[in-house]
Write a protein that holds these residues in place. Structure first.
Motif, PDB file in Angstrom:
ATOM      1  N   LEU A 116       2.479  -0.114  -3.159  1.00  0.00           N
ATOM      2  CA  LEU A 116       2.818  -0.545  -3.679  1.00  0.00           C
ATOM      3  C   LEU A 116       2.356  -1.133  -5.399  1.00  0.00           C
ATOM      4  O   LEU A 116       2.349  -0.731  -5.916  1.00  0.00           O
ATOM      5  N   ASP A 167      -0.214   1.381  -5.741  1.00  0.00           N
ATOM      6  CA  ASP A 167      -0.583   2.965  -6.823  1.00  0.00           C
ATOM      7  C   ASP A 167       0.639   3.511  -6.371  1.00  0.00           C
ATOM      8  O   ASP A 167       0.447   4.858  -6.177  1.00  0.00           O
ATOM      9  N   GLY A 168       1.995   2.680  -5.630  1.00  0.00           N
ATOM     10  CA  GLY A 168       3.262   4.063  -6.359  1.00  0.00           C
ATOM     11  C   GLY A 168       3.890   3.822  -6.956  1.00  0.00           C
ATOM     12  O   GLY A 168       3.624   5.108  -7.766  1.00  0.00           O
ATOM     13  N   THR A 169       5.228   3.289  -7.367  1.00  0.00           N
ATOM     14  CA  THR A 169       5.609   3.873  -9.238  1.00  0.00           C
ATOM     15  C   THR A 169       5.153   2.306  -9.565  1.00  0.00           C
ATOM     16  O   THR A 169       4.955   1.502  -9.701  1.00  0.00           O
ATOM     17  N   LEU A 199       7.367   0.565 -11.143  1.00  0.00           N
ATOM     18  CA  LEU A 199       8.129  -0.381 -10.878  1.00  0.00           C
ATOM     19  C   LEU A 199       7.113  -1.354  -9.687  1.00  0.00           C
ATOM     20  O   LEU A 199       6.941  -2.315  -9.765  1.00  0.00           O
ATOM     21  N   SER A 200       6.609  -1.138  -8.754  1.00  0.00           N
ATOM     22  CA  SER A 200       6.063  -1.262  -7.765  1.00  0.00           C
ATOM     23  C   SER A 200       4.551  -2.051  -8.054  1.00  0.00           C
ATOM     24  O   SER A 200       4.308  -2.981  -7.687  1.00  0.00           O
ATOM     25  N   TRP A 228      13.024  -0.543  -4.053  1.00  0.00           N
ATOM     26  CA  TRP A 228      11.610   0.559  -4.816  1.00  0.00           C
ATOM     27  C   TRP A 228      10.834   0.383  -3.747  1.00  0.00           C
ATOM     28  O   TRP A 228       9.613   1.066  -4.477  1.00  0.00           O
ATOM     29  N   VAL A 229      10.736  -0.085  -2.918  1.00  0.00           N
ATOM     30  CA  VAL A 229       9.745  -0.117  -2.146  1.00  0.00           C
ATOM     31  C   VAL A 229       9.610   1.064  -1.382  1.00  0.00           C
ATOM     32  O   VAL A 229       8.583   1.310  -1.053  1.00  0.00           O
ATOM     33  N   ASP A 232      10.739   3.177  -2.611  1.00  0.00           N
ATOM     34  CA  ASP A 232      10.574   4.516  -2.872  1.00  0.00           C
ATOM     35  C   ASP A 232       8.873   4.408  -3.312  1.00  0.00           C
ATOM     36  O   ASP A 232       8.185   5.297  -3.760  1.00  0.00           O
ATOM     37  N   ALA A 233       8.222   2.903  -3.291  1.00  0.00           N
ATOM     38  CA  ALA A 233       7.280   3.187  -3.892  1.00  0.00           C
ATOM     39  C   ALA A 233       6.354   3.518  -2.849  1.00  0.00           C
ATOM     40  O   ALA A 233       5.206   4.283  -2.986  1.00  0.00           O
ATOM     41  N   ALA A 234       7.058   3.509  -1.378  1.00  0.00           N
ATOM     42  CA  ALA A 234       5.486   3.842  -0.159  1.00  0.00           C
ATOM     43  C   ALA A 234       5.776   5.506  -0.050  1.00  0.00           C
ATOM     44  O   ALA A 234       4.881   6.177  -0.333  1.00  0.00           O
ATOM     45  N   GLN A 235       7.244   6.058  -0.920  1.00  0.00           N
ATOM     46  CA  GLN A 235       7.438   7.729  -0.564  1.00  0.00           C
ATOM     47  C   GLN A 235       5.869   8.699  -1.786  1.00  0.00           C
ATOM     48  O   GLN A 235       5.539   8.794  -2.100  1.00  0.00           O
ATOM     49  N   ALA A 236       6.056   7.640  -2.802  1.00  0.00           N
ATOM     50  CA  ALA A 236       5.406   7.371  -4.014  1.00  0.00           C
ATOM     51  C   ALA A 236       3.822   7.700  -4.382  1.00  0.00           C
ATOM     52  O   ALA A 236       3.541   8.927  -4.361  1.00  0.00           O
ATOM     53  N   TYR A 237       3.372   7.400  -2.772  1.00  0.00           N
ATOM     54  CA  TYR A 237       1.976   6.199  -2.716  1.00  0.00           C
ATOM     55  C   TYR A 237       1.917   7.880  -2.090  1.00  0.00           C
ATOM     56  O   TYR A 237       1.217   8.075  -2.255  1.00  0.00           O
ATOM     57  N   ALA A 238       2.410   8.190  -0.735  1.00  0.00           N
ATOM     58  CA  ALA A 238       1.825   9.352   0.116  1.00  0.00           C
ATOM     59  C   ALA A 238       1.996  10.328  -0.479  1.00  0.00           C
ATOM     60  O   ALA A 238       1.806  11.308  -0.550  1.00  0.00           O
ATOM     61  N   LYS A 279       1.222  10.923  -3.509  1.00  0.00           N
ATOM     62  CA  LYS A 279       0.386  10.599  -4.217  1.00  0.00           C
ATOM     63  C   LYS A 279      -1.262  11.024  -4.097  1.00  0.00           C
ATOM     64  O   LYS A 279      -1.910  12.051  -3.735  1.00  0.00           O
TER      65      LYS A 279
END
Lengths: 95, 260, 334
Positions: free
Chosen positions: B156, B158-160, B162-163, C311-312, C314-320, C322
């Protein structure tokens, strides 16, 4: 905002020492680390495992069902590969 | 027939007070996690949150049973859980804080999990054999809790965009409840001198190093020092505890003497 | 039974002579009890029926967490709370196994969830009834899980391999659910106060008929059922399963010392089965249509959890993403 689900991983569990890993199903996860965590939560709630493998589902190559005969029918004929093919006298049949 | 208790007060000896502090952390955080049931962001988390909740309730039960063994007036572990009012609960304030959204829950969890794991590792060497045994059993579960909540702080943080914002806000909001974990009152100092309680001065140092490292990795900032909220261990709580207990205890209290 | 009235898209059963060569070969495998696997050829209608049935089953497990979750925070003892949490967690796990099985048919879980969230997909009617006292946790475990198990035990032999394997795993894990529920009721009846005993009878009164409805409409009303039986997706008819359930449940009811809200329920020595009264089918179809006491709330809660979680996820996906990009750059640099 994305609607796509997390990627799919196939899960393999070694249930006891000495046994090989066995396919148990799949989990959704963003990466291998979380796939291992999610597999642990889902497939080992009752002490079922001593080791887990996860593999991205799209990394698996499978044989095609229409090739089934071509691939697997020939060994059916090769009965001489099985010990029962060789008839021995009763005295030595424990061999 | 034993007399029906309607409430249990806090006249425990020092050791039972310490045991109940450990028990209540598990009980209260476990109860908070129950509230996530059918509300989690994804099915995989639903399973994981429930597993953690189960672990914490299981641990709480072990601590409570030990407290009952030492003091028969407490009756049984359910009576202690269900018949104490908020002023008699001894958990850390951090455990009772509202779930908020998923970042709030995971921030609370991670900061507590690190403390919990370090404390249990210390308690594995307690001179009190039962405490050492309960700690040794619990620490295996809590190491996994920490691994999992740490991963969520990273994802969270280092995610988006928003997160990241939500996780930073969550860390900032929970931070005033951190210092209480390391605050040792007279009672704990004495138990520590006897080799029973964990030494929080050592733990505090390790905790701050570990958490600082995680926050950097998660691209988050360690909040500046501010005023700290204390009192949970002495029975002075935030308002959210009373409401939570009212729900948790309602059925048990509505049927005094009933067997379930 | 967690899958009710699964539409097969078939108006009447085809005779073998009307089938294509592929279909005939497929039916021959079904007749031989050979399992159909994901990559095998299968009729379109078979695939679609399976997706509907398996996903409906999965949705039921997931929505089924709600009526029990309603009492989780109020469980009267720590032991009961642990048992209930473990049971709810199993249900969530079973939902996941079943989504996995459905996904082998080429449909994504996100699509299936979307169908649930938009009201296109159904889940079992039983979960649209409210849980109003603690004894409901017992009644749900004993009657609802009991009815589900009757069906699921048979479904272990279903013709589709991944579904059958999921069912085997689920049956193994669910064996404690029904016992757990029954034990809750038995404890209250044998050691409880008068108020607790009243709770038990009240729970049985409310859950008896809805549990019988879980098996779906009568056989004569269902082409779908006949087609699913021919494909061996289903292995026994709705009425057969319902009768099995009643026959095994009534003696358990007597041990509890409770009664069923059915004046026509009685042993028939000639048939060797219990006779029972007519189910109120208008209620059943009403609940299926979305007018049950909790349809709206159950779905709203599910949708809200999903939306609040976007949003959770999405964040997990974005982190992976990266992390993977970072790992790739490091590799290039070295």
């Amino acid at each position: 905002m994305s609607t796509a689900d997390w990627p799919l991983f196939e899960v393999f569990i070694r249930s006891r020492h000495g046994l090989s890993h066995k396919h148990v199903g799949s989990v959704h996860a963003v990466d291998a680390t979380s796939a291992l965590e999610n597999a642990r939560e889902l497939y080992t709630r009752r002490n079922e495992g001593t080791s887990i493998w996860v593999v991205p589902s799209n990394a698996i190559s499978a044989s095609a069902p229409e090739q089934k005969d071509a691939l697997f029918s020939s060994p059916v004929e090769k009965i001489y590969r099985h010990p029962s093919f060789y008839k021995l006298p009763a005295e030595v049949d424990k061999m | 027939m034993t007399q029906l208790l309607t409430s249990i007060n806090n006249d425990h000896d020092a050791l039972n007070t310490y045991i109940l502090r450990m028990a209540d952390n598990g009980l209260i955080l476990g109860q908070r996690l129950c509230e996530w049931c059918a509300n989690a962001p994804v099915l995989e988390e639903e399973t994981a949150l429930m597993n953690t909740s189960l672990d914490l309730f299981g641990q709480a039960r072990n601590w409570l049973n030990y407290a009952v063994d030492r003091d028969q007036r407490l009756q049984d572990c359910d009576a202690i859980a269900m018949l104490r009012d908020e002023r008699s609960y001894l958990n850390l304030l951090i455990c009772e804080q509202d779930n908020g959204h998923f970042a709030d829950t995971m921030a609370r969890h991670y900061l507590f999990d690190v403390w919990h794991r370090l404390t249990l590792e210390e308690l594995c060497h307690s001179h009190d054999e039962t405490i050492a045994a309960i700690a040794a059993k619990s620490v295996l579960e809590v190491r996994y809790h920490e691994q999992r909540s740490r991963n969520w702080v990273l994802r969270l943080g280092d995610g988006t965009q928003l997160s990241h914002e939500r996780m930073q806000t969550a860390i900032n909001n929970i931070w005033p409840y951190v210092a209480e974990m390391f605050d040792q009152d007279q009672l704990e100092m004495e138990l520590m001198a006897q080799g029973i309680a964990a030494d929080q001065t050592i733990i505090a140092k390790q905790w701050h190093d570990l958490v600082a490292q995680t926050l950097i990795e998660a691209t988050l900032k360690t909040p500046p020092e501010s005023y700290n909220q204390m009192g949970g261990k002495q029975g002075l709580h935030t308002e959210s505890l009373g409401i939570m207990l009212a729900e948790m205890q309602s059925l048990y209290r509505a049927h005094p003497g009933a067997t379930w | 039974m967690y899958a009710q009235m699964v539409d097969t898209g078939v108006k009447s059963l085809k005779h073998r002579s009307e089938m294509s060569a592929d279909e005939q070969a497929f039916m021959a495998r079904i007749d031989n009890e050979s399992k159909i696997e994901p990559q095998d050829w299968m009729p379109d209608a078979y695939r679609k029926t399976l997706v509907r049935q398996i996903s409906q089953h999965a949705h039921s497990e997931i929505i089924g967490m709600q009526p029990e979750g309603n009492w989780l925070t109020r469980a009267p003892t720590i032991k009961r709370k642990l048992q209930l949490a473990a049971k709810i967690q199993d249900e969530c796990g079973h939902g996941q196994y079943l989504y996995s099985a459905a996904e082998t048919l080429g449909v994504g879980r996100d699509q299936l969830l979307d169908q649930l969230h938009t009201g296109k997909a159904k889940y079992s009617s039983i979960f649209n009834y409210p849980t109003l006292n603690w004894a409901d946790m017992g009644a749900v475990g004993w009657l609802v899980d009991g009815a589900a198990i009757v069906n699921q035990v048979v479904l272990q032999r279903t013709s589709y391999g991944p579904y059958s394997r999921a069912m085997i795993r689920i049956c193994k894990e669910e064996s404690f659910h029904q016992r757990q529920g029954y034990e809750i009721l038995l404890t209250m009846m044998q050691k409880g106060t008068p108020a607790q005993k009243d709770m038990v009878q009240d729970a049985i009164n409310r859950f008896w008929w809805p549990s019988l409805m879980m098996f779906g409409p009568n056989d004569d009303a269902s082409t779908n059922s006949a087609q699913s039986l021919a494909w061996k997706i289903k292995r026994k008819s709705n009425d057969e399963l319902r009768q099995m359930f009643i026959d095994q449940t009534v003696p358990q009811l007597e041990v509890l010392g409770c009664t069923a809200p059915d004046p026509d329920l009685q042993w028939n020595p000639e048939t060797g089965h219990y006779d029972f009264g007519e189910i109120d089918w208008s209620e059943f179809f009403n609940v299926i249509k979305g007018n049950g006491p909790c349809n709206k709330q159950r779905l709203e809660k599910k949708v809200k959890a999903h939306e609040n979680g976007t949003w959770v996820r999405d964040a997990a996906q974005a982190y992976a993403t990266k992390q993977q990009a970072g790992a790739a750059t490091k590799k290039e640099a070295s």
